[in-house]
Design a protein around this motif. Structure first.
Motif, short mmCIF file in Angstrom:
data_model
loop_
_atom_site.label_atom_id
_atom_site.label_comp_id
_atom_site.label_asym_id
_atom_site.label_seq_id
_atom_site.Cartn_x
_atom_site.Cartn_y
_atom_site.Cartn_z
N TRP A 36 0.84 -1.18 0.00
CA TRP A 36 0.00 0.00 0.00
C TRP A 36 0.88 1.24 0.00
N SER A 37 0.50 2.22 -0.78
CA SER A 37 1.22 3.48 -0.85
C SER A 37 0.48 4.54 -0.06
N GLU A 39 0.27 9.13 0.35
CA GLU A 39 0.55 10.35 -0.41
C GLU A 39 0.49 11.54 0.54
N ALA A 45 0.79 8.64 -4.85
CA ALA A 45 0.22 7.35 -4.43
C ALA A 45 0.30 6.28 -5.50
N PHE A 46 0.40 6.68 -6.78
CA PHE A 46 0.22 5.70 -7.85
C PHE A 46 1.53 5.18 -8.44
N THR A 63 -3.93 2.08 -2.69
CA THR A 63 -3.59 3.45 -2.31
C THR A 63 -4.24 3.74 -0.97
N ALA A 66 -5.42 8.19 -1.84
CA ALA A 66 -5.36 9.26 -2.84
C ALA A 66 -6.41 10.29 -2.47
#
Length: 317
Positions: A36-37, A39, A45-46, A63, A66
């Motif tokens: 998982w990111s 931001e 995030a992508f 994400t 986002a």
């Protein structure tokens, strides 16, 4: 059979994005299921998920989150569709309102009516990601004749960042689940009760694998005072029942006494919200979130002075 998930937040603090390649290729073999990111002010995030989709084609990607304000609705759908195409059936789009600091202070976008903006974005994304042509005057924005050139097959599940009952119930009605953070295993049932049994519940879990409890609590206090003084998180912990114990922190923070705010946070609160201790204990503590009803714990490794790449390896299930 339900998959027992074990996620990790990438990229790691202080490690260049390209330097994650070898670690990412190991993750599935180590027992991780998800990447998982996030931001804030680092990577978007992508992009990390696009790289991860190539480096480790078996992992689920998500994400978290986002923001719904900082991209136009069409661009948000396009970026989600891109990752969903790269990782078909393995991408989860997590969206949320973020905070006024990020939305307005850093991106010059008015932070108005967050509940309605989240609701309207969910409704737009539901239509756009299945390939519908969208022309709609939503209460918080309007879209005219938008259609994705290549809608993803299948369309990704959408999760909503949610803390208190209103957003959690919105997630239950309009999304496929909720993403939360800054909670202890004992808080999970209260959050789950508002979301309901059907939606996926994801939480970022802050993990500091060190036997130096004083150092871990010192870092934990700085993070807690920085985050839990933000109004939405303060209200979240009031709802969870920590309002009284955190009142001295809020009073010191409001008076501009940052050191006093940190000192006012009891060890018990730090130990509830920050997983720290020997690696074996940290793994057991993360597993306690699963036992309490969380579907997907997403480990966020806090700096300890050790090699963060090795810490990720050591925290694998």
């Amino acid at each position: 059979m339900k998959v027992q998930r074990w996620g990790i937040t990438l990229p790691l603090t202080g490690i260049p994005l390209a330097a994650h390649r070898e670690l990412v290729r190991e993750l599935q073999g180590l027992g991780y299921t998800d990447v998982w990111s996030a931001e804030t002010a680092g990577t978007d995030a992508f992009t990390p998920l696009a790289l991860t989709s190539e480096w480790a084609p078996g992992l689920r990607l998500g994400t978290a989150i986002a923001p719904v304000y900082t991209r136009g609705p069409g661009l948000l759908a396009m970026q989600a569709a891109t990752i969903a195409e790269l990782a078909p059936g393995r991408f989860v789009l997590g969206v949320g309102t973020s905070t006024p600091t990020i939305v307005t202070g850093w991106n010059a976008v008015p932070f108005t009516d967050p509940y309605a903006r989240a609701r309207d974005t969910l409704r737009f994304l539901r239509a756009a990601l299945v390939g519908d042509k969208v022309s709609e005057d939503y209460p918080t924005f309007a879209v005219s004749k938008f259609r994705l050139e290549r809608p993803p097959t299948p369309p990704p599940p959408i999760l909503l960042a949610a803390l208190r009952p209103g957003m959690l119930r919105l997630a239950a009605r309009e999304a496929d689940g909720a993403i939360t953070n800054w909670l202890a295993p004992g808080d999970v049932p209260q959050v789950r009760a508002e979301l309901g049994a059907a939606g996926e519940l994801v939480a970022r879990v802050f993990v500091c694998p060190t036997e130096d409890a004083e150092a871990a609590r010192g870092l934990g206090r700085m993070l807690i005072s920085s985050y839990l003084t933000v109004p939405v998180y303060a209200a979240f912990h009031d709802w969870l029942g920590r309002g009284e114990v955190l009142a001295p922190m809020h009073a010191a923070w409001a008076a501009g006494d940052r050191a006093g705010a940190n000192a006012a946070i009891p060890d018990s609160v730090v130990d509830d919200l920050i997983v720290h201790g020997p690696v074996e204990y940290c793994r057991e503590r993360v597993a306690a979130y699963l036992e309490a009803g969380l579907d997907t714990p997403v480990i966020s490794v806090l700096p300890t002075g050790a090699d963060p790449l090795e810490l990720v390896r050591s925290l694998a299930p």
